[in-house]
Write a protein that holds these residues in place. Structure first.
Motif, PDB file in Angstrom:
ATOM      1  N   VAL A  58      -2.330   2.178   9.870  1.00 47.69           N
ATOM      2  CA  VAL A  58      -2.237   3.535  10.427  1.00 47.69           C
ATOM      3  C   VAL A  58      -0.808   4.069  10.342  1.00 47.69           C
ATOM      4  O   VAL A  58      -0.581   5.225   9.961  1.00 47.69           O
ATOM      5  CB  VAL A  58      -2.750   3.557  11.882  1.00 47.69           C
ATOM      6  CG1 VAL A  58      -2.293   4.831  12.589  1.00 47.69           C
ATOM      7  CG2 VAL A  58      -4.269   3.478  11.912  1.00 47.69           C
ATOM      8  N   LYS A  59       0.177   3.239  10.699  1.00 50.96           N
ATOM      9  CA  LYS A  59       1.569   3.703  10.648  1.00 50.96           C
ATOM     10  C   LYS A  59       1.999   4.041   9.225  1.00 50.96           C
ATOM     11  O   LYS A  59       2.728   5.011   8.995  1.00 50.96           O
ATOM     12  CB  LYS A  59       2.488   2.643  11.250  1.00 50.96           C
ATOM     13  CG  LYS A  59       2.342   2.493  12.760  1.00 50.96           C
ATOM     14  CD  LYS A  59       3.344   1.484  13.303  1.00 50.96           C
ATOM     15  CE  LYS A  59       3.220   1.351  14.819  1.00 50.96           C
ATOM     16  NZ  LYS A  59       4.186   0.361  15.370  1.00 50.96           N
ATOM     17  N   THR A  60       1.539   3.241   8.267  1.00 48.30           N
ATOM     18  CA  THR A  60       1.846   3.522   6.864  1.00 48.30           C
ATOM     19  C   THR A  60       1.278   4.871   6.446  1.00 48.30           C
ATOM     20  O   THR A  60       1.960   5.674   5.789  1.00 48.30           O
ATOM     21  CB  THR A  60       1.267   2.411   5.966  1.00 48.30           C
ATOM     22  OG1 THR A  60       1.896   1.176   6.282  1.00 48.30           O
ATOM     23  CG2 THR A  60       1.472   2.727   4.491  1.00 48.30           C
ATOM     24  N   LEU A  61       0.036   5.136   6.844  1.00 52.33           N
ATOM     25  CA  LEU A  61      -0.595   6.400   6.480  1.00 52.33           C
ATOM     26  C   LEU A  61       0.053   7.569   7.206  1.00 52.33           C
ATOM     27  O   LEU A  61       0.250   8.649   6.621  1.00 52.33           O
ATOM     28  CB  LEU A  61      -2.099   6.338   6.784  1.00 52.33           C
ATOM     29  CG  LEU A  61      -2.883   5.246   6.038  1.00 52.33           C
ATOM     30  CD1 LEU A  61      -4.357   5.293   6.449  1.00 52.33           C
ATOM     31  CD2 LEU A  61      -2.742   5.414   4.532  1.00 52.33           C
ATOM     32  N   ASP A  62       0.408   7.377   8.483  1.00 50.97           N
ATOM     33  CA  ASP A  62       1.074   8.442   9.240  1.00 50.97           C
ATOM     34  C   ASP A  62       2.440   8.770   8.628  1.00 50.97           C
ATOM     35  O   ASP A  62       2.824   9.946   8.556  1.00 50.97           O
ATOM     36  CB  ASP A  62       1.252   8.021  10.699  1.00 50.97           C
ATOM     37  CG  ASP A  62      -0.061   8.082  11.488  1.00 50.97           C
ATOM     38  OD1 ASP A  62      -1.024   8.695  10.979  1.00 50.97           O
ATOM     39  OD2 ASP A  62      -0.099   7.524  12.595  1.00 50.97           O
ATOM     40  N   LEU A 104       0.825  -1.207   0.000  1.00 52.81           N
ATOM     41  CA  LEU A 104       0.000   0.000   0.000  1.00 52.81           C
ATOM     42  C   LEU A 104       0.860   1.259   0.000  1.00 52.81           C
ATOM     43  O   LEU A 104       0.559   2.228  -0.711  1.00 52.81           O
ATOM     44  CB  LEU A 104      -0.917  -0.014   1.226  1.00 52.81           C
ATOM     45  CG  LEU A 104      -1.752   1.234   1.464  1.00 52.81           C
ATOM     46  CD1 LEU A 104      -2.790   1.405   0.362  1.00 52.81           C
ATOM     47  CD2 LEU A 104      -2.432   1.176   2.833  1.00 52.81           C
ATOM     48  N   ALA A 105       1.932   1.269   0.782  1.00 50.46           N
ATOM     49  CA  ALA A 105       2.764   2.473   0.902  1.00 50.46           C
ATOM     50  C   ALA A 105       3.289   2.931  -0.453  1.00 50.46           C
ATOM     51  O   ALA A 105       3.401   4.134  -0.712  1.00 50.46           O
ATOM     52  CB  ALA A 105       3.925   2.204   1.855  1.00 50.46           C
ATOM     53  N   LYS A 106       3.615   1.984  -1.333  1.00 45.88           N
ATOM     54  CA  LYS A 106       4.186   2.336  -2.630  1.00 45.88           C
ATOM     55  C   LYS A 106       3.124   2.748  -3.640  1.00 45.88           C
ATOM     56  O   LYS A 106       3.459   3.285  -4.704  1.00 45.88           O
ATOM     57  CB  LYS A 106       5.003   1.161  -3.173  1.00 45.88           C
ATOM     58  CG  LYS A 106       6.246   0.866  -2.352  1.00 45.88           C
ATOM     59  CD  LYS A 106       7.104  -0.200  -2.998  1.00 45.88           C
ATOM     60  CE  LYS A 106       8.380  -0.426  -2.215  1.00 45.88           C
ATOM     61  NZ  LYS A 106       9.266  -1.442  -2.832  1.00 45.88           N
ATOM     62  N   ALA A 107       1.850   2.473  -3.329  1.00 45.79           N
ATOM     63  CA  ALA A 107       0.765   2.861  -4.230  1.00 45.79           C
ATOM     64  C   ALA A 107       0.157   4.208  -3.865  1.00 45.79           C
ATOM     65  O   ALA A 107      -0.519   4.823  -4.695  1.00 45.79           O
ATOM     66  CB  ALA A 107      -0.321   1.794  -4.231  1.00 45.79           C
ATOM     67  N   LEU A 108       0.376   4.670  -2.628  1.00 50.10           N
ATOM     68  CA  LEU A 108      -0.154   5.971  -2.235  1.00 50.10           C
ATOM     69  C   LEU A 108       0.461   7.070  -3.100  1.00 50.10           C
ATOM     70  O   LEU A 108       1.667   7.097  -3.337  1.00 50.10           O
ATOM     71  CB  LEU A 108       0.148   6.245  -0.760  1.00 50.10           C
ATOM     72  CG  LEU A 108      -0.729   5.496   0.246  1.00 50.10           C
ATOM     73  CD1 LEU A 108      -0.088   5.537   1.628  1.00 50.10           C
ATOM     74  CD2 LEU A 108      -2.126   6.113   0.286  1.00 50.10           C
ATOM     75  N   GLN A 109      -0.376   7.957  -3.579  1.00 51.87           N
ATOM     76  CA  GLN A 109       0.099   9.026  -4.450  1.00 51.87           C
ATOM     77  C   GLN A 109       1.005   9.980  -3.677  1.00 51.87           C
ATOM     78  O   GLN A 109       0.716  10.336  -2.525  1.00 51.87           O
ATOM     79  CB  GLN A 109      -1.090   9.773  -5.043  1.00 51.87           C
ATOM     80  CG  GLN A 109      -1.923   8.897  -5.970  1.00 51.87           C
ATOM     81  CD  GLN A 109      -3.252   9.506  -6.360  1.00 51.87           C
ATOM     82  OE1 GLN A 109      -3.659  10.539  -5.830  1.00 51.87           O
ATOM     83  NE2 GLN A 109      -3.941   8.858  -7.290  1.00 51.87           N
ATOM     84  N   ALA A 110       2.099  10.384  -4.274  1.00 49.38           N
ATOM     85  CA  ALA A 110       3.107  11.212  -3.609  1.00 49.38           C
ATOM     86  C   ALA A 110       2.675  12.674  -3.605  1.00 49.38           C
ATOM     87  O   ALA A 110       3.237  13.521  -4.327  1.00 49.38           O
ATOM     88  CB  ALA A 110       4.450  11.046  -4.303  1.00 49.38           C
ATOM     89  N   ARG A 111       1.668  12.965  -2.797  1.00 53.35           N
ATOM     90  CA  ARG A 111       1.141  14.334  -2.705  1.00 53.35           C
ATOM     91  C   ARG A 111       0.432  14.508  -1.366  1.00 53.35           C
ATOM     92  O   ARG A 111       0.001  13.526  -0.737  1.00 53.35           O
ATOM     93  CB  ARG A 111       0.160  14.600  -3.850  1.00 53.35           C
ATOM     94  CG  ARG A 111      -1.028  13.666  -3.875  1.00 53.35           C
ATOM     95  CD  ARG A 111      -2.036  14.039  -4.938  1.00 53.35           C
ATOM     96  NE  ARG A 111      -3.153  13.088  -4.969  1.00 53.35           N
ATOM     97  CZ  ARG A 111      -4.181  13.104  -4.121  1.00 53.35           C
ATOM     98  NH1 ARG A 111      -4.245  14.019  -3.161  1.00 53.35           N
ATOM     99  NH2 ARG A 111      -5.155  12.207  -4.227  1.00 53.35           N
ATOM    100  N   PRO A 112       0.275  15.732  -0.913  1.00 56.89           N
ATOM    101  CA  PRO A 112      -0.460  15.971   0.329  1.00 56.89           C
ATOM    102  C   PRO A 112      -1.906  15.494   0.222  1.00 56.89           C
ATOM    103  O   PRO A 112      -2.548  15.637  -0.827  1.00 56.89           O
ATOM    104  CB  PRO A 112      -0.397  17.497   0.481  1.00 56.89           C
ATOM    105  CG  PRO A 112       0.768  17.924  -0.337  1.00 56.89           C
ATOM    106  CD  PRO A 112       0.831  16.972  -1.492  1.00 56.89           C
ATOM    107  N   GLY A 113      -2.406  14.905   1.288  1.00 60.06           N
ATOM    108  CA  GLY A 113      -3.809  14.519   1.350  1.00 60.06           C
ATOM    109  C   GLY A 113      -4.128  13.126   0.873  1.00 60.06           C
ATOM    110  O   GLY A 113      -5.234  12.632   1.102  1.00 60.06           O
TER     111      GLY A 113
END
Length: 252
Positions: free
Chosen positions: A241-245, A183-192
């Protein structure tokens, strides 16, 4: 061929990594209100499963469309097309490149206009994630598809069920639902992006709360209790949660 509802069937298939580890794959069949059918994802059936599907669908002629919902699940698209060559062939933007010689519809599955053509289905694309990443190993995002009549959810990789292979599955319990480990590598590299993903997951937990089964790629069909979908999706979100934080700390 596993019939989960009067109008919903799931097929479990084989997908081997390095010809050693069989991680499995899936395809689902939905009967429409017209009596005709839709296929969710692609798999090259054989044996009794193939015979059963052909008997149910008039030799494949009653299949209106094949809807591929994971951009990196392309290996069996040709086999599914040969099974029902008259069916409209839908996929994500990446499917039209993998393999490009198939007669893909111009409309892509992630488009709301395409999704609106199928009244029997709902669709959800994870917010805050790249559906296709530069790293072909990152399969965290796909288009999730619930069958509106039964509430059964067909999902590839985004939500996973860990299950022991072969005979071990009869003695070792399945895991609860979990989000893809990359999941961490799929999150878009931008705020929000992290907040958007969390909001999407919470909304899904509530909106599809009555889900009785989850058909998960590479593993198993998971039967859920009356509040199982909400509880397990919320726990899956708590697990990351830690990944998102970490994403918030890096990107804002």
């Amino acid at each position: 061929m596993n019939q989960l509802n009067e109008n919903f069937w799931n097929f479990r298939g084989s997908f081997e990594i390095a010809r050693v580890i069989d991680v499995g794959t899936q395809m689902s069949l939905v009967r429409r209100s017209s009596g005709r059918f839709l296929l969710l994802d692609s798999y090259g059936l054989d044996g009794k499963d193939l015979d059963a599907l052909l008997a149910l669908t008039d030799g494949g002629a009653a299949i209106d469309a094949i809807i591929n919902v994971h951009p990196f699940h392309t290996l069996h698209c040709r086999a599914a097309h040969l099974l029902a060559p008259q069916a409209r062939l839908f996929g994500t933007a990446r499917h039209r490149e993998q393999p490009p010689e198939l007669p893909w519809e111009s409309e892509i599955v992630e488009s709301p206009a395409t999704q609106a053509q199928f009244e029997e289905l709902d669709f959800s694309v994870p917010a805050g994630l790249d559906l296709v990443t530069r790293d072909d190993r990152v399969h965290a995002a796909s288009v999730l598809v619930p069958h509106r009549e039964s509430g059964i959810v067909h999902v590839d990789d985004t939500l996973m069920v860990l299950a022991a292979p072969g005979l071990l599955s009869t003695v070792l319990p399945q895991s609860r639902l979990r989000f893809h480990p990359m999941l961490a590598k799929a999150l878009q590299a931008r705020p929000g992006a992290a907040d958007e993903f969390a909001s999407w997951a919470r909304d899904l937990a509530n909106r599809w709360a009555g889900t009785p089964f989850v058909c998960a790629a590479h593993s198993a069909v998971r039967r859920l209790g009356p509040n199982g979908w909400r509880e397990e999706t919320e726990r899956a979100l708590a697990d990351v949660v830690k990944t998102l934080d970490h994403h918030r700390a890096r990107h804002g």
